[in-house]
Design an enzyme around this catalytic site. Structure first.
Site, short mmCIF file in Angstrom:
data_model
loop_
_atom_site.label_atom_id
_atom_site.label_comp_id
_atom_site.label_asym_id
_atom_site.label_seq_id
_atom_site.Cartn_x
_atom_site.Cartn_y
_atom_site.Cartn_z
N ARG A 83 -11.63 3.85 9.95
CA ARG A 83 -11.60 2.47 10.40
C ARG A 83 -12.97 1.99 10.85
NH1 ARG A 83 -6.41 0.42 10.87
NH2 ARG A 83 -4.80 1.99 11.14
N LYS A 137 0.82 -1.21 0.00
CA LYS A 137 0.00 0.00 0.00
C LYS A 137 0.86 1.27 0.00
CE LYS A 137 -2.25 0.40 3.70
NZ LYS A 137 -2.70 1.25 4.78
N ARG A 156 10.04 -10.95 4.02
CA ARG A 156 10.47 -9.62 4.48
C ARG A 156 11.06 -9.73 5.90
NH1 ARG A 156 6.04 -4.78 4.57
NH2 ARG A 156 5.65 -5.36 6.72
N ARG A 191 -2.77 -10.65 11.95
CA ARG A 191 -2.84 -9.28 11.43
C ARG A 191 -3.72 -9.22 10.19
NH1 ARG A 191 3.15 -8.17 10.42
NH2 ARG A 191 2.42 -6.29 9.37
N ARG A 205 11.74 -7.04 11.65
CA ARG A 205 10.49 -6.71 12.37
C ARG A 205 9.94 -7.98 13.00
NH1 ARG A 205 6.46 -2.85 8.98
NH2 ARG A 205 5.03 -3.86 10.43
#
Ligand code: 5GP
Length: 368
Positions: free
Chosen positions: A267, A192, A306, A324, A312
């Site tokens: 949201r 995104k 990733r 998630r 991360r």
């Protein structure tokens, strides 16, 4: 910003500036008339306020008359004809000053010149509060000009748009640029952020990432940032009202943008409604909710990949990743539904190279 019928207008010239300009015009006219008593002829309808204020500032005796130029469609061979209403006084020996609200192409002025010459008025001058030099196609002299303005449509202070706006004391101009506002969604790992960067460049849009806006306001201790932090510190959710005010400030910082990409907001349905209200107040709207669509298994493998290099922690663990993704779908379902009802939902295939996905997004935006 104001709305008249279907159009939006933005503030352009303030009432006090109009007043001081008219005062100057009145003084110039007085200086030229000396002790002679002029006959002002106001051209209806638009000039009624200009006439009233010019007379208020005219420091001497004066008379007033009104004329109305009416355009109507004649027979096909004759085309458009202008006719006068009023003017029933012998003005051949008088000093006449025509008061026009606005001179645009000058067609009306040509008719006024003809009319006065036919009636044997030889001492006349033209005063126009507004004049559009780039639109003017005639040679007639205009003796007193209040404001020279670009070729834009204005309303207020006697000037109307389809009957409305004459009562406004300030002058407003037609808003002609229409914004493209997008709400961008995509599950974690859909790319995104990368696509938002491409779109903002290509369409001159401003990318409003709600997370960044919060961080900016808190870091810079703005009033809204401090307020938001007081909720966050207590472990409470920041009320929608505070968030929308921050977004409003971002929108207002960028008056020349072609539009906005909202990212991370809304949201909830309530937030979507308040975003609609914010944009409506600005004469705009959300044009589309664009959601990047990527199969779960591809997202999982992209994020795991990733995670190997990003460090991360939330990218390294498959079950955290799946959670998630699930949260994303749970949160966005209601919004998808909200925008689908307004026929604004667009799903875009998010699998492929960056360029391929950008092309799909551009096609979606160009079709709006
Ligand atoms: P002309 O083109 O003959 O000089 O202007 C004709 C008339 O068009 C003006 O008297 C005025 O009624 C209208 N007009 C021209 N420009 C504008 C504008 O910017 N705003 C409004 N409200 N009327 C205008």
């Amino acid at each position: 910003m104001i709305q008249l019928h279907d159009k939006y207008f933005t503030p352009y010239i303030k009432a006090d500036s109009i007043d001081s300009t008219i005062k100057k015009m009145a003084a110039e006219i007085k200086a030229d008339c000396g002790d002679e008593v002029p006959v002002f002829i106001g051209v209806l309808n638009g000039a009624f306020r200009f006439v009233a204020d010019l007379m208020k500032h005219y420091n001497g005796d004066c008379e007033v008359q009104f004329i109305k130029m009416q355009s109507y469609e004649g027979t096909a061979s004759k085309g458009t004809v202008l006719q006068q209403i009023g003017l029933n006084q012998d003005l051949s020996q008088r000093k006449v000053v025509i008061l026009e609200d606005i001179i645009d192409t000058g067609n009306t002025l040509t008719e006024i010149y003809k009319l006065l010459e036919n009636q044997g008025v030889d001492d006349f001058k033209i005063a126009s509060l507004f004049f559009k030099p780039t639109a003017y196609t005639k040679e007639h002299s205009i003796h007193y000009i209040g404001f020279e303005i670009p070729d834009r449509f204005i309303v207020g202070y006697g000037l109307d748009y389809d009957g409305l706006g004459r009562n406004l004391s300030d002058i407003y101009q037609l808003k002609t640029t229409y914004m493209t506002n997008l709400v961008l969604f995509g599950p974690p790992g859909a790319g995104k952020g990368t696509q938002a960067d491409v779109l903002k460049e290509k369409y001159n849009l401003v990318h409003i990432s709600t997370g960044d806006v919060f961080r900016y306001n808190i870091k810079n201790k703005t009033d809204l940032g401090t307020l938001a932090k007081s909720y966050i510190d207590k472990g409470h959710l920041v009320p929608d009202e505070v968030t929308i005010k921050m977004l409003n400030a971002e929108v207002e910082k960028n008056p020349d943008a072609n539009g906005f990409i909202f990212d991370g907001f809304p949201r909830t349905e309530a937030q979507a409604e308040s975003l609609d209200r914010l944009l409506t107040e600005k004469g705009s709207q959300v044009n589309a909710m664009i959601a990047l669509e990527v199969d779960d298994e591809i997202l999982v493998s992209r994020l795991m990949e990733r995670g190997k290099t990003s460090g991360r922690p939330d990218d390294a663990n498959e079950s955290v990743i799946r959670d998630r993704i699930a949260v994303y779908y749970k949160q966005t379902a209601v919004l998808k539904n909200y925008y689908q009802k307004q026929e604004k939902f667009i799903g875009v295939d998010g699998v492929g190279s960056i360029e391929e996905i950008s092309i799909r997004l551009s096609e979606a935006i160009d079709s709006l």
